[in-house]
Design an enzyme around this catalytic site. Sequence first.
Site, PDB file in Angstrom:
ATOM      1  N   GLY A  12      68.705  54.549  62.081  1.00  0.00           N
ATOM      2  CA  GLY A  12      68.419  55.181  60.794  1.00  0.00           C
ATOM      3  C   GLY A  12      67.204  54.642  60.070  1.00  0.00           C
ATOM      4  O   GLY A  12      67.083  54.816  58.854  1.00  0.00           O
ATOM      5  N   ASN A  14      64.142  55.715  60.106  1.00  0.00           N
ATOM      6  CA  ASN A  14      63.397  56.832  59.488  1.00  0.00           C
ATOM      7  C   ASN A  14      64.169  57.404  58.306  1.00  0.00           C
ATOM      8  O   ASN A  14      63.575  57.721  57.269  1.00  0.00           O
ATOM      9  CB  ASN A  14      63.112  57.925  60.518  1.00  0.00           C
ATOM     10  CG  ASN A  14      61.920  57.602  61.381  1.00  0.00           C
ATOM     11  OD1 ASN A  14      60.779  57.744  60.956  1.00  0.00           O
ATOM     12  ND2 ASN A  14      62.177  57.121  62.595  1.00  0.00           N
ATOM     13  N   HIS A 106      59.481  63.556  66.933  1.00  0.00           N
ATOM     14  CA  HIS A 106      59.577  63.144  68.329  1.00  0.00           C
ATOM     15  C   HIS A 106      58.550  62.038  68.584  1.00  0.00           C
ATOM     16  O   HIS A 106      57.395  62.165  68.162  1.00  0.00           O
ATOM     17  CB  HIS A 106      59.308  64.351  69.244  1.00  0.00           C
ATOM     18  CG  HIS A 106      59.520  64.034  70.682  1.00  0.00           C
ATOM     19  ND1 HIS A 106      60.776  63.944  71.250  1.00  0.00           N
ATOM     20  CD2 HIS A 106      58.638  63.745  71.670  1.00  0.00           C
ATOM     21  CE1 HIS A 106      60.655  63.624  72.527  1.00  0.00           C
ATOM     22  NE2 HIS A 106      59.369  63.501  72.810  1.00  0.00           N
ATOM     23  N   ASP A 147      62.871  69.886  71.540  1.00  0.00           N
ATOM     24  CA  ASP A 147      61.459  69.515  71.314  1.00  0.00           C
ATOM     25  C   ASP A 147      60.492  70.675  71.512  1.00  0.00           C
ATOM     26  O   ASP A 147      59.430  70.516  72.124  1.00  0.00           O
ATOM     27  CB  ASP A 147      61.064  68.353  72.259  1.00  0.00           C
ATOM     28  CG  ASP A 147      61.982  67.159  72.098  1.00  0.00           C
ATOM     29  OD1 ASP A 147      62.380  66.880  70.953  1.00  0.00           O
ATOM     30  OD2 ASP A 147      62.290  66.522  73.104  1.00  0.00           O
ATOM     31  N   GLU A 176      55.672  56.672  62.614  1.00  0.00           N
ATOM     32  CA  GLU A 176      56.721  57.549  62.072  1.00  0.00           C
ATOM     33  C   GLU A 176      56.992  57.227  60.610  1.00  0.00           C
ATOM     34  O   GLU A 176      57.045  58.118  59.758  1.00  0.00           O
ATOM     35  CB  GLU A 176      58.012  57.387  62.887  1.00  0.00           C
ATOM     36  CG  GLU A 176      57.872  57.874  64.306  1.00  0.00           C
ATOM     37  CD  GLU A 176      59.192  57.881  65.073  1.00  0.00           C
ATOM     38  OE1 GLU A 176      59.326  58.710  65.965  1.00  0.00           O
ATOM     39  OE2 GLU A 176      60.071  57.052  64.790  1.00  0.00           O
TER      40      GLU A 176
END
Length: 192
Positions: A12, A14, A106, A147, A176
């Site tokens: 978690g 992100n 991704h 994706d 990211e």
Amino acid sequence: MKKIAVFASGSGSNADKIINHFSKNNSAAAEVALVVCNKPGAGVLKIAEDNNIPTLLIEKEKFFRGDAYVDDLRKMGVDFIILAGFLWKLPDALIKAFQKKIINIHPALLPDYGGKGMYGRFVHEAVIANNETESGITIHYADEHYDNGDIIFQARCPVLTNDTADTLAARIQKLEHEHFPAVIERLITGRS
Ligand code: GRF
């Protein structure tokens, strides 16, 4: 104020950045109103709890053969779904109910190194095995294939000759964290 549901089933990190971005920046644009997870005990659940964000632990049968939780998400007023480490394929009912409102990240430069089984370290191992000199992140709309949806944003980083899956993963995770919350905000506000 738009409501975001973050779907995540891993550590978690992100999700944490996204939650912080929309609470600390005091962005009037959106708030993370829900964390959806399919894995009891996942790190993301603790992050949600620490931030006083409601969680929804989903089960397979209802997700794939039931209503894919569309009713529950609607009742909670969810506007956007952010996939941040959610590995289940999305059922049609969910895609249809949230057209162009589901966003995935991704850890590679799609369309390369995507698809079933291409997640986590498998992605970075494949990139290194192919002697790529560059990798990065892709933020894209999610559809019913892994994706696959339209690409919204990419950022690149080098792959170094002495990289391992772990060192490359760390470089990509930094990208990211740097970009995902800001890209989400831009999409939600329509600002570029
Ligand atoms: C990220 O690398 C993301 O690209 C992928 O899943 C990972 C989630 O990591 N879809 P974390 O749980 O946010 O640390």
